[in-house]
Design a protein around this motif. Structure first.
Motif, PDB file in Angstrom:
ATOM      1  N   GLU A 156       0.832  -1.204   0.000  1.00 46.89           N
ATOM      2  CA  GLU A 156       0.000   0.000   0.000  1.00 46.89           C
ATOM      3  C   GLU A 156       0.869   1.258   0.000  1.00 46.89           C
ATOM      4  N   LEU A 157       1.961   1.228   0.773  1.00 42.22           N
ATOM      5  CA  LEU A 157       2.862   2.379   0.819  1.00 42.22           C
ATOM      6  C   LEU A 157       3.447   2.657  -0.562  1.00 42.22           C
ATOM      7  N   VAL A 158       3.882   1.623  -1.255  1.00 42.38           N
ATOM      8  CA  VAL A 158       4.466   1.800  -2.586  1.00 42.38           C
ATOM      9  C   VAL A 158       3.432   2.379  -3.551  1.00 42.38           C
ATOM     10  N   GLU A 159       2.188   1.891  -3.461  1.00 40.96           N
ATOM     11  CA  GLU A 159       1.129   2.424  -4.323  1.00 40.96           C
ATOM     12  C   GLU A 159       0.874   3.899  -4.044  1.00 40.96           C
ATOM     13  N   ARG A 160       0.893   4.274  -2.771  1.00 44.48           N
ATOM     14  CA  ARG A 160       0.686   5.680  -2.413  1.00 44.48           C
ATOM     15  C   ARG A 160       1.854   6.535  -2.885  1.00 44.48           C
ATOM     16  N   MET A 161       3.064   5.998  -2.810  1.00 41.59           N
ATOM     17  CA  MET A 161       4.231   6.718  -3.315  1.00 41.59           C
ATOM     18  C   MET A 161       4.085   6.974  -4.817  1.00 41.59           C
ATOM     19  N   ALA A 162       3.587   5.968  -5.536  1.00 46.15           N
ATOM     20  CA  ALA A 162       3.380   6.124  -6.977  1.00 46.15           C
ATOM     21  C   ALA A 162       2.352   7.217  -7.248  1.00 46.15           C
ATOM     22  N   GLU A 163       1.317   7.298  -6.409  1.00 47.57           N
ATOM     23  CA  GLU A 163       0.306   8.353  -6.564  1.00 47.57           C
ATOM     24  C   GLU A 163       0.925   9.726  -6.339  1.00 47.57           C
ATOM     25  N   PHE A 164       1.794   9.830  -5.339  1.00 41.65           N
ATOM     26  CA  PHE A 164       2.446  11.106  -5.052  1.00 41.65           C
ATOM     27  C   PHE A 164       3.315  11.535  -6.235  1.00 41.65           C
ATOM     28  N   VAL A 165       4.035  10.577  -6.813  1.00 38.31           N
ATOM     29  CA  VAL A 165       4.872  10.901  -7.968  1.00 38.31           C
ATOM     30  C   VAL A 165       4.000  11.320  -9.146  1.00 38.31           C
ATOM     31  N   ALA A 166       2.891  10.603  -9.339  1.00 36.35           N
ATOM     32  CA  ALA A 166       2.012  10.894 -10.479  1.00 36.35           C
ATOM     33  C   ALA A 166       1.452  12.313 -10.411  1.00 36.35           C
ATOM     34  N   THR A 167       1.151  12.786  -9.199  1.00 37.08           N
ATOM     35  CA  THR A 167       0.606  14.144  -9.075  1.00 37.08           C
ATOM     36  C   THR A 167       1.658  15.202  -9.357  1.00 37.08           C
ATOM     37  N   GLY A 168       2.922  14.794  -9.379  1.00 36.44           N
ATOM     38  CA  GLY A 168       3.991  15.732  -9.716  1.00 36.44           C
ATOM     39  C   GLY A 168       4.408  15.637 -11.177  1.00 36.44           C
ATOM     40  N   MET A 169       3.639  14.889 -11.983  1.00 36.06           N
ATOM     41  CA  MET A 169       3.955  14.719 -13.392  1.00 36.06           C
ATOM     42  C   MET A 169       3.280  15.809 -14.228  1.00 36.06           C
ATOM     43  N   VAL A 170       3.906  16.150 -15.349  1.00 35.39           N
ATOM     44  CA  VAL A 170       3.343  17.150 -16.263  1.00 35.39           C
ATOM     45  C   VAL A 170       3.426  16.599 -17.681  1.00 35.39           C
ATOM     46  N   THR A 171       2.617  17.163 -18.558  1.00 34.57           N
ATOM     47  CA  THR A 171       2.660  16.812 -19.973  1.00 34.57           C
ATOM     48  C   THR A 171       3.290  17.962 -20.738  1.00 34.57           C
ATOM     49  N   ARG A 172       4.304  17.659 -21.530  1.00 38.69           N
ATOM     50  CA  ARG A 172       5.001  18.687 -22.280  1.00 38.69           C
ATOM     51  C   ARG A 172       5.202  18.229 -23.729  1.00 38.69           C
ATOM     52  N   GLU A 173       5.227  19.215 -24.641  1.00 35.29           N
ATOM     53  CA  GLU A 173       5.556  18.957 -26.036  1.00 35.29           C
ATOM     54  C   GLU A 173       6.864  19.668 -26.354  1.00 35.29           C
ATOM     55  N   PHE A 174       7.856  18.919 -26.832  1.00 37.23           N
ATOM     56  CA  PHE A 174       9.163  19.472 -27.152  1.00 37.23           C
ATOM     57  C   PHE A 174       9.476  19.255 -28.628  1.00 37.23           C
ATOM     58  N   LEU A 175      10.192  20.195 -29.208  1.00 36.32           N
ATOM     59  CA  LEU A 175      10.771  20.011 -30.535  1.00 36.32           C
ATOM     60  C   LEU A 175      12.283  19.989 -30.328  1.00 36.32           C
ATOM     61  N   ILE A 176      12.885  18.817 -30.492  1.00 36.18           N
ATOM     62  CA  ILE A 176      14.277  18.599 -30.101  1.00 36.18           C
ATOM     63  C   ILE A 176      15.120  18.250 -31.323  1.00 36.18           C
ATOM     64  N   PRO A 177      16.303  18.849 -31.456  1.00 37.82           N
ATOM     65  CA  PRO A 177      17.186  18.470 -32.561  1.00 37.82           C
ATOM     66  C   PRO A 177      17.546  16.988 -32.471  1.00 37.82           C
ATOM     67  N   GLN A 178      17.553  16.296 -33.608  1.00 35.53           N
ATOM     68  CA  GLN A 178      17.912  14.882 -33.594  1.00 35.53           C
ATOM     69  C   GLN A 178      19.358  14.687 -33.148  1.00 35.53           C
ATOM     70  N   SER A 179      20.159  15.742 -33.245  1.00 36.39           N
ATOM     71  CA  SER A 179      21.554  15.655 -32.807  1.00 36.39           C
ATOM     72  C   SER A 179      21.680  15.595 -31.288  1.00 36.39           C
TER      73      SER A 179
END
Length: 283
Positions: free
Chosen positions: A196-219
């Motif tokens: 249960e602790l590990v599952e709650r830790m995963a939830e805490f990490v998930a709430t700190g996640m963001v969605t981003r779009e990047f345009l990155i040089p292939q180099s």
């Protein structure tokens, strides 16, 4: 009698001075390790709590790390950090910290605060408490006071009560459950509640996640590889010399990626106008 007292005082002062020197070395070591982690940002959680709550035992249980475990005051001076993989394969760094105590000698307060910087700089805290101790609420208040002094009392915190297998008073345990309805109750010794602790830790990490779009040089191969290791890639599109990536990733990693791209734009490695137009924050 008086000469003996003076000798005892000198021994105590010598011991304190030695402890402070060791703690300064710890502080410098931790600063170096933090710089290394910033180069490859991964979410970090610090395990905090009163001394002998079982923090080092929990770290070993979760990570398999060979860490020092002693029923002794200040057994853990140098904090230990280990990486674990959560159920969603998201990596998380777990840091053990020195045990908190009441009425810490004034000469040691500043030195010990230096070793607790990990708590202030972590993404969230795991506040571990010994449920079998009659003074558990006093220990909780002591830890919160120290966190306030560090400026970490407002940080997201997952409260966990350890050693429930040693609690003989079921009414006392029920009272803790009522007072801390969002806490995890576990036993590092038996393994109860660990999942249960590990599952709650995963939830805490998930709430700190963001969605981003990047345009990155292939180099920029190292940056692309890092995103594939530490982020969940939603979309990948190749556009000439660039790769457009939409990813769900830790906030720290998103910030680091954005800073790297901004630095590249500032050095004209990427057209600054093109970069500004194409780097999109979507979450």
């Amino acid at each position: 009698m008086k000469p003996q007292l003076e000798q005892d005082k000198r021994r105590v002062r010598t011991a304190i001075d030695r402890c402070k020197r060791e703690l300064e070395q710890v502080r410098l070591s931790r600063a170096t390790q933090r710089k290394d982690r910033k180069r490859a940002p991964v979410p970090n959680a610090a395990i905090v709590g009163y001394t002998n709550a079982g923090k080092s035992s929990l770290l070993r249980r979760l990570t398999g790390a060979d860490v020092l475990i002693e029923d002794k005051l200040f057994a853990t001076l140098d904090t230990t950090t280990r990486k674990i993989a959560l159920p969603n394969k998201q990596p998380l760094l777990l840091t053990d910290t020195v045990g908190f105590v009441r009425k810490l000698p004034h000469r040691l307060v500043e030195a010990f605060n230096a070793t607790l910087e990990e708590a202030a700089l972590s993404d969230f805290l795991i506040h571990l408490l010994d449920a079998s101790q009659p003074e558990v609420m006093e220990y909780y208040n002591t830890t919160m006071k120290v966190l306030a002094e560090l400026g970490a009392d407002a940080k997201r915190t997952l409260i966990a009560f350890n050693k429930i297998d040693k609690v003989g008073d079921s009414a006392a345990l029920a009272g803790l459950r009522r007072h801390f309805p969002d806490a995890v109750f576990l036993s590092v010794h038996t393994g109860e509640g660990i999942e249960e602790l590990v599952e709650r830790m995963a939830e805490f990490v998930a709430t700190g996640m963001v969605t981003r779009e990047f345009l990155i040089p292939q180099s920029a191969g190292s940056l692309l590889a890092q995103l594939h290791r530490q982020a969940r890639i939603l979309e990948t599109h190749y556009e000439g010399e660039f790769v457009r990536i939409v990813a769900v990733l830790p906030g720290r990693l998103a910030e680091a990626c954005e800073n790297l791209l901004k630095e590249a734009a500032a050095k004209n490695l990427i057209d600054p106008t093109f970069f500004t137009d194409k780097l999109i924050a979507t979450g």
